[in-house]
Design a protein around this motif. Structure first.
Motif, short mmCIF file in Angstrom:
data_model
loop_
_atom_site.label_atom_id
_atom_site.label_comp_id
_atom_site.label_asym_id
_atom_site.label_seq_id
_atom_site.Cartn_x
_atom_site.Cartn_y
_atom_site.Cartn_z
N ARG A 199 0.84 -1.25 0.04
CA ARG A 199 0.12 -0.06 0.04
C ARG A 199 0.89 1.17 -0.04
NH1 ARG A 199 -5.08 1.00 -0.22
NH2 ARG A 199 -5.86 3.06 0.07
N SER A 200 1.77 1.28 0.79
CA SER A 200 2.82 2.57 1.13
C SER A 200 3.49 2.82 -0.43
CB SER A 200 3.75 2.60 2.03
OG SER A 200 4.51 1.41 1.67
N LEU A 201 4.01 1.90 -0.96
CA LEU A 201 4.58 1.92 -2.45
C LEU A 201 3.46 2.37 -3.44
CD1 LEU A 201 7.04 -1.30 -2.66
CD2 LEU A 201 7.54 1.06 -2.16
N TYR A 202 2.29 1.84 -3.40
CA TYR A 202 1.12 2.09 -4.27
C TYR A 202 1.12 3.77 -3.89
CZ TYR A 202 -3.67 3.03 -6.09
OH TYR A 202 -4.59 3.58 -6.76
N ASP A 203 0.84 4.35 -2.95
CA ASP A 203 0.54 5.55 -2.55
C ASP A 203 1.27 6.42 -2.99
OD1 ASP A 203 -2.20 4.93 -1.41
OD2 ASP A 203 -1.25 4.72 0.67
N ILE A 204 2.86 6.12 -2.76
CA ILE A 204 3.73 7.11 -3.37
C ILE A 204 3.84 7.14 -4.94
CG2 ILE A 204 6.18 6.89 -3.53
CD1 ILE A 204 6.44 5.52 -0.76
N ALA A 205 3.40 6.14 -5.61
CA ALA A 205 3.41 6.06 -7.16
C ALA A 205 2.18 6.99 -7.47
CB ALA A 205 3.29 4.50 -7.56
N TYR A 206 1.05 6.52 -6.82
CA TYR A 206 -0.18 7.27 -7.23
C TYR A 206 -0.18 8.71 -6.91
CZ TYR A 206 -4.96 8.60 -7.49
OH TYR A 206 -6.25 9.24 -7.70
N ASN A 207 0.73 9.21 -5.71
CA ASN A 207 0.88 10.39 -5.48
C ASN A 207 1.77 11.28 -6.53
OD1 ASN A 207 -0.93 10.70 -3.34
ND2 ASN A 207 0.72 10.06 -1.97
N ARG A 208 2.74 10.55 -7.09
CA ARG A 208 3.63 11.19 -8.06
C ARG A 208 2.75 11.31 -9.24
NH1 ARG A 208 7.93 6.77 -7.98
NH2 ARG A 208 8.87 7.30 -5.95
N PHE A 209 2.08 10.57 -9.76
CA PHE A 209 1.08 10.66 -10.81
C PHE A 209 0.19 11.70 -10.64
CE2 PHE A 209 -2.97 9.59 -13.13
CZ PHE A 209 -2.53 9.74 -14.23
N LYS A 210 -0.45 11.78 -9.61
CA LYS A 210 -1.26 13.02 -9.32
C LYS A 210 -0.44 14.46 -9.43
CE LYS A 210 -3.24 12.18 -5.63
NZ LYS A 210 -4.21 12.09 -4.38
N LYS A 211 0.72 14.59 -8.90
CA LYS A 211 1.23 15.60 -9.03
C LYS A 211 1.81 15.88 -10.42
CE LYS A 211 5.90 17.58 -7.42
NZ LYS A 211 7.14 17.39 -6.79
N TRP A 212 2.30 14.90 -11.18
CA TRP A 212 2.54 14.97 -12.69
C TRP A 212 1.10 15.50 -13.29
CZ3 TRP A 212 0.42 13.11 -16.95
CH2 TRP A 212 1.24 13.23 -18.26
N CYS A 213 0.16 15.08 -13.00
CA CYS A 213 -1.13 15.46 -13.61
C CYS A 213 -1.33 17.21 -13.40
CB CYS A 213 -2.32 14.83 -13.08
SG CYS A 213 -2.39 13.15 -14.07
#
Length: 64
Positions: free
Chosen positions: A22-36
């Motif tokens: 979960r923590s790795l997923y959250d990090i990746a998802y937050n990177r994607f949201k920041k990029w967006c």
């Protein structure tokens, strides 16, 4: 919407990922949201994902 259905859906969503991942997923998802946000992307589409992954491929190499 029915409150019980919403609660059941939230429980299911919270149990989709193993706790360990979960923590790795959250990090990746937050990177994607920041990029967006940086690209002013408001709607996700196949083209948005392709662009995101294409940009990231320049920074990461395959492990093979």
């Amino acid at each position: 919407m029915n409150r019980k259905i919403v609660e059941a859906a939230n429980i299911a969503i919270n149990n989709l990922l193993p706790t360990k991942s979960r923590s790795l997923y959250d990090i990746a998802y937050n990177r994607f949201k920041k990029w967006c946000a940086e690209k002013n992307v408001q709607l996700y589409s196949e083209n948005v994902f392709l662009s995101y992954f294409s940009e990231n491929a320049k920074n990461y190499k395959s492990s093979i």
